[in-house]
Scaffold this motif. Structure first.
Motif, PDB file in Angstrom:
ATOM      1  N   LYS A  32      19.189 -19.911   9.595  1.00  0.00           N
ATOM      2  CA  LYS A  32      20.601 -20.190   9.373  1.00  0.00           C
ATOM      3  C   LYS A  32      20.941 -21.540  10.001  1.00  0.00           C
ATOM      4  O   LYS A  32      20.537 -21.823  11.128  1.00  0.00           O
ATOM      5  CB  LYS A  32      21.489 -19.096   9.974  1.00  0.00           C
ATOM      6  N   THR A  66      27.947 -23.103  10.683  1.00  0.00           N
ATOM      7  CA  THR A  66      28.921 -22.669  11.687  1.00  0.00           C
ATOM      8  C   THR A  66      29.435 -21.277  11.330  1.00  0.00           C
ATOM      9  O   THR A  66      29.218 -20.775  10.226  1.00  0.00           O
ATOM     10  CB  THR A  66      30.110 -23.652  11.757  1.00  0.00           C
ATOM     11  N   LYS A  67      30.127 -20.671  12.278  1.00  0.00           N
ATOM     12  CA  LYS A  67      30.795 -19.385  12.071  1.00  0.00           C
ATOM     13  C   LYS A  67      32.300 -19.638  12.007  1.00  0.00           C
ATOM     14  O   LYS A  67      32.879 -20.205  12.933  1.00  0.00           O
ATOM     15  CB  LYS A  67      30.443 -18.409  13.200  1.00  0.00           C
ATOM     16  N   TYR A  68      32.902 -19.215  10.908  1.00  0.00           N
ATOM     17  CA  TYR A  68      34.329 -19.456  10.678  1.00  0.00           C
ATOM     18  C   TYR A  68      35.100 -18.162  10.927  1.00  0.00           C
ATOM     19  O   TYR A  68      34.774 -17.123  10.335  1.00  0.00           O
ATOM     20  CB  TYR A  68      34.548 -19.940   9.248  1.00  0.00           C
ATOM     21  N   PRO A  69      36.134 -18.183  11.788  1.00  0.00           N
ATOM     22  CA  PRO A  69      36.895 -16.951  12.064  1.00  0.00           C
ATOM     23  C   PRO A  69      37.894 -16.653  10.946  1.00  0.00           C
ATOM     24  O   PRO A  69      38.642 -17.530  10.511  1.00  0.00           O
ATOM     25  CB  PRO A  69      37.596 -17.262  13.388  1.00  0.00           C
ATOM     26  N   GLN A 115      37.048 -11.537  12.126  1.00  0.00           N
ATOM     27  CA  GLN A 115      35.666 -11.388  11.655  1.00  0.00           C
ATOM     28  C   GLN A 115      35.094 -12.778  11.390  1.00  0.00           C
ATOM     29  O   GLN A 115      35.709 -13.594  10.708  1.00  0.00           O
ATOM     30  CB  GLN A 115      35.622 -10.550  10.374  1.00  0.00           C
ATOM     31  N   TYR A 116      33.920 -13.043  11.933  1.00  0.00           N
ATOM     32  CA  TYR A 116      33.302 -14.357  11.805  1.00  0.00           C
ATOM     33  C   TYR A 116      32.380 -14.376  10.582  1.00  0.00           C
ATOM     34  O   TYR A 116      31.517 -13.496  10.417  1.00  0.00           O
ATOM     35  CB  TYR A 116      32.510 -14.720  13.057  1.00  0.00           C
ATOM     36  N   GLN A 117      32.608 -15.357   9.733  1.00  0.00           N
ATOM     37  CA  GLN A 117      31.830 -15.519   8.513  1.00  0.00           C
ATOM     38  C   GLN A 117      30.903 -16.727   8.661  1.00  0.00           C
ATOM     39  O   GLN A 117      31.330 -17.790   9.119  1.00  0.00           O
ATOM     40  CB  GLN A 117      32.770 -15.733   7.323  1.00  0.00           C
ATOM     41  N   ASP A 118      29.639 -16.535   8.290  1.00  0.00           N
ATOM     42  CA  ASP A 118      28.669 -17.635   8.359  1.00  0.00           C
ATOM     43  C   ASP A 118      28.936 -18.636   7.248  1.00  0.00           C
ATOM     44  O   ASP A 118      28.982 -18.285   6.059  1.00  0.00           O
ATOM     45  CB  ASP A 118      27.236 -17.105   8.238  1.00  0.00           C
ATOM     46  N   THR A 149      21.870 -20.343   4.540  1.00  0.00           N
ATOM     47  CA  THR A 149      21.098 -19.161   4.956  1.00  0.00           C
ATOM     48  C   THR A 149      19.850 -19.114   4.090  1.00  0.00           C
ATOM     49  O   THR A 149      19.941 -18.882   2.880  1.00  0.00           O
ATOM     50  CB  THR A 149      21.909 -17.870   4.801  1.00  0.00           C
ATOM     51  N   ASP A 198      27.230 -21.098   1.711  1.00  0.00           N
ATOM     52  CA  ASP A 198      28.642 -20.701   1.731  1.00  0.00           C
ATOM     53  C   ASP A 198      29.466 -21.848   2.285  1.00  0.00           C
ATOM     54  O   ASP A 198      29.086 -22.484   3.281  1.00  0.00           O
ATOM     55  CB  ASP A 198      28.847 -19.454   2.591  1.00  0.00           C
TER      56      ASP A 198
END
Length: 640
Positions: free
Chosen positions: A459, A462-465, A511-514, A518, A540
């Protein structure tokens, strides 16, 4: 010339009186002859002055070598500089130039070796680096590149996964019987038969109390120690344990007694790459199949500690070696290259887009009426006569105190006369010459060690909230307390309660979305050492729009299987973003005529973002035989 004269004087003297020299060696060693002293003094003197011819020759070599250096012939230039330094040692520039040329030559060889390495020509890269090492033996970069070539060679070698440790704490006791064969025809009690047979081979036996006194008979001819010991165990129902090289302990052969007397050994088995479930399976195998009572797995270290006898450990190791060597391993090298290009170009001429028409007399009167105080000051100071309207207007505009939008765009065009005299004021024209361009490259290089058929997930992003809900600890179910939750008798409590209830905190549930890349890769080693690589890639990104307050995501998915030879690469290219816009500003009709539209203003914007993924598998442990089994042809005989 001086040395020649000295040597010519020494030779006749040594030839004329050899007997004297051999008779007094101590005197000669203590006090050298005058000729020898002259030689030493001459060698200690510095070199003589450089001749003008050598100095001119060195200067010519320096100029010629400088041209070679500019043409990037660094080795030839280095040799020329070194010759110039030899002819004229006093000139330090020659030695410095030779050092610089040597450094450039080594750098060029390193770059050439790197290109050969990328092309897969390891032999030529190794020869090039060896030549660079000859030019500069202490260069660290050359040595490091040679180490990298060695690492590349190790990647292509298959190694077994299960190897015995090279060093141990202690070795098991081994008996050292006397060599030879013996014949036995004995009928005696067990406690007498066992020592008699072992004594024939130089082994002393200590008998345990469990050995019985039952009669036993042994008839054998020409038996070595191992055969005789095995027969003694069979006829007496006993077993022996080595105590040292020439002593054993004999006891009755039962399961309980073997557990008491059999020495146990500790061994740590390293099993890298196995997860906790697989390690548990290995522990169960050791306990259930090999009857190992003590076997402990360490999932973090990837090891199993086994406590068993020497023969049991040998059997366990042989079985594990066959099981684990049947599993291939692949080193997957992943390189991710992200290229981004942004370009904005604004060129051309923007003609006037509007034109203003006005009456000159009316505009003059408007300016004079709006600035009566300034007009009176100009007249009173004598700068203009009371009826000289044009002079007064010129002074007002030149002073900067008065401005008009009609004069901001440059000149005006007059037409008509008298009170009807009018003017045209064109709009503003612009000439644009603007260019903005940027390129960026980002490289990530990773190495993944995978088992045959094992999934690897990579991966990058970043992780987006994303808020899914909110929670508040205070609500309508609060108890009604007069004066606190209710207004009560005081009017001020109402405003206090309102300010308190309006400030109830809301706790968001996030919830954190990648976001980003990936990559999932699964290698499978084939029988001819080719690798079938299954690729599952997903990208994504935010779409820039929202639905009910939640962001919309854009997803791009690629799935496929590619078969590669060992060392070959698979490339996956994804265009992450591509946008292009063009705006034209000009006069309607003229800007649309071919040829004239190049004179109008154009604003071009281009954005490109490309992701390049290069995956190269290396089989670092291949246990299957290369190639396929031979084909068999079965021919049917003639029928009836």
């Amino acid at each position: 010339m001086l040395l020649l004269a000295v040597f010519s004087g020494v030779a006749p003297a040594q030839a004329a009186n050899p007997a004297t020299q051999s008779a007094t060696p101590d005197a000669q060693s203590a006090t050298p002859e005058p000729a020898t002293a002259t030689i030493l003094a001459t060698e200690a003197q510095p070199a003589g002055p450089v001749r003008n011819s050598d100095r001119r020759k060195a200067a010519k070599l320096y100029l010629t070598s400088s041209k070679l250096f500019v043409d990037e012939h660094f080795e030839d230039a280095m040799r020329g500089f070194e010759q110039a330094a030899t002819l004229d040692p006093g000139n330090a520039n020659y030695r410095l130039a030779a050092s610089v040329a040597r450094s450039h030559a080594v750098t060029a060889l390193i770059q050439a070796a790197a290109k050969d390495r990328l092309r897969g020509d390891a032999a030529h890269a190794r020869a090039t680096l060896a030549h660079a090492l000859e030019l500069e033996p202490k260069n660290i970069q050359v040595t490091q590149h040679l180490y990298e070539l060695g690492d590349d060679a190790l990647l292509g070698q298959s190694r077994p996964a299960y190897e015995q440790a090279a060093s141990t704490i202690g070795e098991p006791v081994k008996l050292e019987p006397t060599p030879g064969v013996h014949s036995f025809h004995v009928r005696a009690q067990q406690r007498q038969l066992i020592p008699q047979v072992f004594k024939a081979y130089g082994i002393t036996v200590s008998l345990d109390d469990t050995v019985g006194i039952t009669l036993a008979r042994l008839d054998v001819d020409d038996a070595d120690f191992e055969t005789a010991a095995r027969l003694v165990d069979l006829v007496t129902g006993s077993f022996f344990i080595p105590l040292d090289a020439h002593h054993v302990l004999a006891a009755r052969d039962t399961r309980e007694i073997r557990q008491i007397y059999t020495p146990l050994e500790f061994e740590t088995v390293y099993l890298p790459g196995l997860n906790s479930t697989e390690l548990t399976d290995v522990v169960n195998l050791a306990k259930n199949v090999f009857n190992v009572q003590q076997a402990v797995a360490e999932p973090i270290a990837g090891t199993i500690t086994v406590h068993a006898s020497h023969s049991t450990l040998n059997a366990f190791n042989a079985t594990m070696r066959e099981l684990l060597d049947g599993r291939n391993q692949v080193m997957l090298e992943v390189r991710m290259i992200q290229l981004a290009h942004t370009s904005a170009r604004n060129t051309g001429v923007t003609p006037p887009q509007s034109m203003s028409a006005f009456n000159v007399y009316a505009e003059e009167q408007s300016i004079l009426n709006a600035n009566q105080s300034l007009v009176q000051q100009i007249i009173s100071s004598g700068l203009a006569a009371p009826g000289d309207t044009l002079t007064i207007l010129g002074i007002l505009l030149a002073s900067g105190q008065v401005s008009s939008s009609l004069f901001n765009n440059g000149g005006i065009a007059l037409f008509g006369g008298g009170l009807t005299q009018s003017a045209l004021a064109p709009g503003q024209a612009m000439l644009n010459l603007n260019l903005n361009s940027s390129d960026s490259r980002e490289l990530d290089q990773l190495q993944l060690r995978l088992g045959d058929g094992e999934d690897a997930t990579l991966k990058s992003g970043t992780k987006y909230p994303i808020q899914t809900s909110s929670f508040s600890s205070l609500g309508a179910s609060m108890p009604n307390i007069p004066g606190l939750t209710g207004a009560g008798t005081s009017g001020s409590l109402s405003s206090l309660l309102a300010s308190y209830t309006n400030s109830m905190p809301n706790i968001p549930q996030v919830q954190y979305q990648d976001l980003g890349l990936t990559l999932k890769a699964t290698p499978k080693v084939l029988r001819d050492n080719e690798v079938a690589l299954k690729i599952d890639m997903k990208i994504d990104a935010l779409a820039g729009t929202f639905i009910n307050g939640n962001p919309v995501l854009n997803s791009r998915i690629y799935q496929g299987v590619v078969t590669l030879k060992q060392g070959e690469s698979a490339e996956v290219v994804s265009e992450l973003d591509r946008s292009e816009s063009q705006a034209v500003s000009g006069t309607p009709g003229i800007s649309e005529i071919p040829g004239l539209n190049n004179l109008t203003n154009k604003n071009n914007q281009k954005n490109y973002a490309t992701l390049l993924i290069i995956m190269t598998p290396h089989v670092i442990r291949g246990t299957q035989a290369a190639g396929h089994s031979p084909m068999l042809r079965v021919e049917r005989g003639p029928g009836p």
